[in-house]
Design an enzyme around this catalytic site. Structure first.
Site, PDB file in Angstrom:
ATOM      1  N   TYR A   1       0.804  -1.223   0.000  1.00  0.00           N
ATOM      2  CA  TYR A   1       0.000   0.000   0.000  1.00  0.00           C
ATOM      3  C   TYR A   1       0.843   1.281   0.000  1.00  0.00           C
ATOM      4  CZ  TYR A   1      -3.777  -3.143   1.399  1.00  0.00           C
ATOM      5  OH  TYR A   1      -4.697  -4.158   1.448  1.00  0.00           O
TER       6      TYR A   1
ATOM      7  N   HIS B   1      -4.510   5.905  -1.878  1.00  0.00           N
ATOM      8  CA  HIS B   1      -5.252   5.827  -0.612  1.00  0.00           C
ATOM      9  C   HIS B   1      -4.357   6.171   0.590  1.00  0.00           C
ATOM     10  CE1 HIS B   1      -9.177   4.938   0.821  1.00  0.00           C
ATOM     11  NE2 HIS B   1      -8.970   3.729   1.288  1.00  0.00           N
TER      12      HIS B   1
ATOM     13  N   TYR C   1      -5.398  -0.288   9.839  1.00  0.00           N
ATOM     14  CA  TYR C   1      -5.962  -0.318   8.493  1.00  0.00           C
ATOM     15  C   TYR C   1      -7.076   0.719   8.422  1.00  0.00           C
ATOM     16  CZ  TYR C   1      -3.188  -4.347   7.192  1.00  0.00           C
ATOM     17  OH  TYR C   1      -2.136  -5.167   6.934  1.00  0.00           O
TER      18      TYR C   1
ATOM     19  N   ASN D   1     -10.160   0.941   7.478  1.00  0.00           N
ATOM     20  CA  ASN D   1     -11.541   0.727   7.908  1.00  0.00           C
ATOM     21  C   ASN D   1     -11.746   0.762   9.415  1.00  0.00           C
ATOM     22  OD1 ASN D   1     -11.737   0.364   5.183  1.00  0.00           O
ATOM     23  ND2 ASN D   1     -12.473  -1.732   5.281  1.00  0.00           N
TER      24      ASN D   1
ATOM     25  N   ASP E   1      -7.558  10.964   1.418  1.00  0.00           N
ATOM     26  CA  ASP E   1      -7.681  11.118  -0.031  1.00  0.00           C
ATOM     27  C   ASP E   1      -9.134  11.429  -0.380  1.00  0.00           C
ATOM     28  OD1 ASP E   1      -8.726   8.048  -1.131  1.00  0.00           O
ATOM     29  OD2 ASP E   1      -7.902   8.207   0.883  1.00  0.00           O
TER      30      ASP E   1
ATOM     31  N   ASN F   1     -14.206   4.887   3.781  1.00  0.00           N
ATOM     32  CA  ASN F   1     -14.331   3.975   4.928  1.00  0.00           C
ATOM     33  C   ASN F   1     -13.576   4.436   6.167  1.00  0.00           C
ATOM     34  OD1 ASN F   1     -16.091   2.218   3.646  1.00  0.00           O
ATOM     35  ND2 ASN F   1     -14.410   1.063   2.720  1.00  0.00           N
TER      36      ASN F   1
END
Length: 188
Positions: free
Chosen positions: A16, A21, A65, A67, A92, A113
């Protein structure tokens, strides 16, 4: 001394690192690099502290993470006794052209999220957010691939200047206040 919690949203893990993101992580990394700060892994995230003109900025990259970002935000607000109005969440935004900046004091999660979880955990939509435009240059049904995709060469070449503007914005938030920051940086 006034304290501020600056939260850059992103996902942990090598795959990532350079994705759209993860712009929240990247902006905090740019500030840390510029000011020679080092992040340390602590409970629910990587943390570093930046002090300027009687203000303390606690920079947080949650390790929960995207979420589950709310858990880290709530924990560090409480631990550091930081009032919610001194929270700034960097995220973002697909609805803004690449590199455009929008600062808001409240609003919906916009389908994001990370913001959705923060809103749920804090039980409010009234918290400061700094949205960094990543544009919506993806074909129908490809949103996830786009958001979790890496920057184009052209975007990547423009990021250093955008990081400088973002660092100025973060400092302004703590030194000049949210209203002045909105007036100075929105749409820039």
């Amino acid at each position: 001394m006034k304290k501020f919690l600056i939260v850059g949203l992103g996902n942990i893990g090598e795959k990532y690192t350079n994705t759209r993101h993860n712009i929240g992580f990247k902006i905090l990394d740019a500030l840390a690099h510029k000011e020679a700060l080092t992040f340390e892994t602590q409970k629910l995230g990587d943390i570093t502290t930046y002090k300027i003109k009687g203000r303390t900025f606690i920079l947080l990259k949650p390790s929960t993470y995207m979420n589950l970002s709310g858990k880290a935000v709530q924990y560090w607000l409480t631990k550091e006794k930081i009032p919610q109005e001194n929270l700034l969440v960097i995220t973002d935004d697909l609805n803004l052209p690449f590199g455009n900046i929008r600062v808001k004091t409240k609003g919906s999660d916009g389908g994001h999220n990370g913001l959705k979880d923060i809103q749920h955990t804090l039980q409010t939509t009234k918290y400061n957010r700094f949205r960094f435009g990543i544009s919506d240059e993806f074909s129908k049904g490809r949103q996830v691939d786009y958001v979790l995709g890496e920057w184009t060469e052209d975007e990547y070449s423009k990021l250093p200047e955008r990081f400088e503007k973002s660092i100025e914005l973060i400092k302004s938030f703590g030194l000049a206040g949210i209203q002045n920051t909105m007036n100075t940086f929105n749409g820039k």
